[in-house]
Design a protein around this motif. Structure first.
Motif, mmCIF file in Angstrom:
data_model
loop_
_atom_site.group_PDB
_atom_site.id
_atom_site.type_symbol
_atom_site.label_atom_id
_atom_site.label_comp_id
_atom_site.label_asym_id
_atom_site.label_seq_id
_atom_site.Cartn_x
_atom_site.Cartn_y
_atom_site.Cartn_z
ATOM 1 N N HIS A 28 15.281 49.299 -0.199
ATOM 2 C CA HIS A 28 16.049 50.525 -0.341
ATOM 3 C C HIS A 28 15.744 51.427 0.848
ATOM 4 C CE1 HIS A 28 16.704 49.243 -4.406
ATOM 5 N NE2 HIS A 28 17.444 50.304 -4.655
ATOM 6 N N SER B 242 18.118 45.881 -6.963
ATOM 7 C CA SER B 242 17.427 46.755 -7.896
ATOM 8 C C SER B 242 17.516 48.210 -7.505
ATOM 9 C CB SER B 242 15.964 46.376 -7.971
ATOM 10 O OG SER B 242 15.270 46.974 -6.907
ATOM 11 N N PHE B 243 17.365 49.051 -8.507
ATOM 12 C CA PHE B 243 17.306 50.474 -8.222
ATOM 13 C C PHE B 243 15.874 50.888 -7.926
ATOM 14 C CE2 PHE B 243 17.247 54.923 -8.693
ATOM 15 C CZ PHE B 243 18.477 55.315 -8.219
ATOM 16 N N HIS C 100 26.748 47.644 -7.213
ATOM 17 C CA HIS C 100 26.287 46.344 -6.697
ATOM 18 C C HIS C 100 27.125 45.216 -7.286
ATOM 19 C CE1 HIS C 100 22.947 47.883 -4.512
ATOM 20 N NE2 HIS C 100 22.201 48.191 -5.553
HETATM 21 ZN ZN LIG Z 1 20.347 49.253 -5.598
#
Ligand SMILES: [Zn+2]
Length: 223
Positions: free
Chosen positions: A183, A103-104, A90
């Motif tokens: 996601h 974010s993951f 990212h």
């Molecule tokens: Zn990510």
């Protein structure tokens, strides 16, 4: 967004996070040692936030934040390498400049930041909806690029798969199927990662330095 503006914004976000959350200094130092050994082109700085949540995200200014709860769930250095490679992508691909923070984890839009105003500062929710398709494309790019980054360092890319399977285990089913998740659905991610791993040669060699660092991060905490 010019690089200097991104740096300034990143520092502001970082300082804001550091003022609101406790940082585990031991895990932070060791995770920075760990990420250096992944030999990424750009120099990034990692902070480990004390929290039971499973989450991680990248911000402008080349910062990666990992919640200490991540280490309660991870079982191997390959999984940590996968998570950091995802966040690094990212940063490297400037995904954050288009949407500020990526974010993951899945909590980022739900419980983690709901209790304070940080969410508004980091994420523009109206933008989030418009950028949903972009975001999913970025996530896929970050997942797939992680495999390349890992292979380059002779790290078993199956770590990325194992990481996603852990996320699949712990994510609330309601959120995993949410239309609002930025996601791709975790099952979808597992599928395209499996496909990608089949196409590459497994050149992995056990990295004892990373293994030792991972055990230290997982098993020790600092103030
Ligand atoms: Zn990510």
């Amino acid at each position: 967004m010019p690089e200097s503006v991104a740096e300034d914004l990143g520092k502001e976000i970082r300082n804001d996070i550091l003022s609101k959350y406790d940082i585990d200094n031991y895990k932070t130092d060791k995770t920075n040692e760990f990420i250096k050994k992944l030999n990424f082109d750009k120099k990034v700085k990692v902070y480990v936030i004390k929290s039971r949540q499973f989450n991680a995200f990248a911000t402008p200014g080349k910062y990666i934040f990992v919640y200490s709860g991540v280490f309660d769930k991870l079982n191997s250095y390959e999984e940590l390498a996968g998570l950091l490679s995802h966040e690094y992508t990212h940063i490297d691909e400037n995904h954050g400049l288009r949407s500020v923070g990526r974010s993951f984890g899945y909590e980022i839009f739900t419980s983690v930041f709901l209790s304070n105003d940080l969410k508004e500062q980091i994420f523009d929710n109206s933008n989030m909806l418009i950028n949903l398709e972009y975001s999913r494309a970025f996530e896929k790019e970050a997942d797939l690029n992680s495999i390349n980054l890992m292979q380059k360092e002779n790290i078993d890319a199956n770590g990325m798969l194992a990481l996603l399977k852990i996320m699949r285990e712990i994510e609330p089913k309601r959120i995993s199927s949410s239309e609002l998740s930025d996601h791709p659905n975790t099952i979808e991610r597992i599928e395209y990662i499996e496909e990608a791993i089949e196409k590459i040669e497994n050149n992995s060699v056990t990295n004892y330095e990373l293994e030792t660092l991972f055990e230290e991060i997982k098993n020790n905490s600092g103030k």
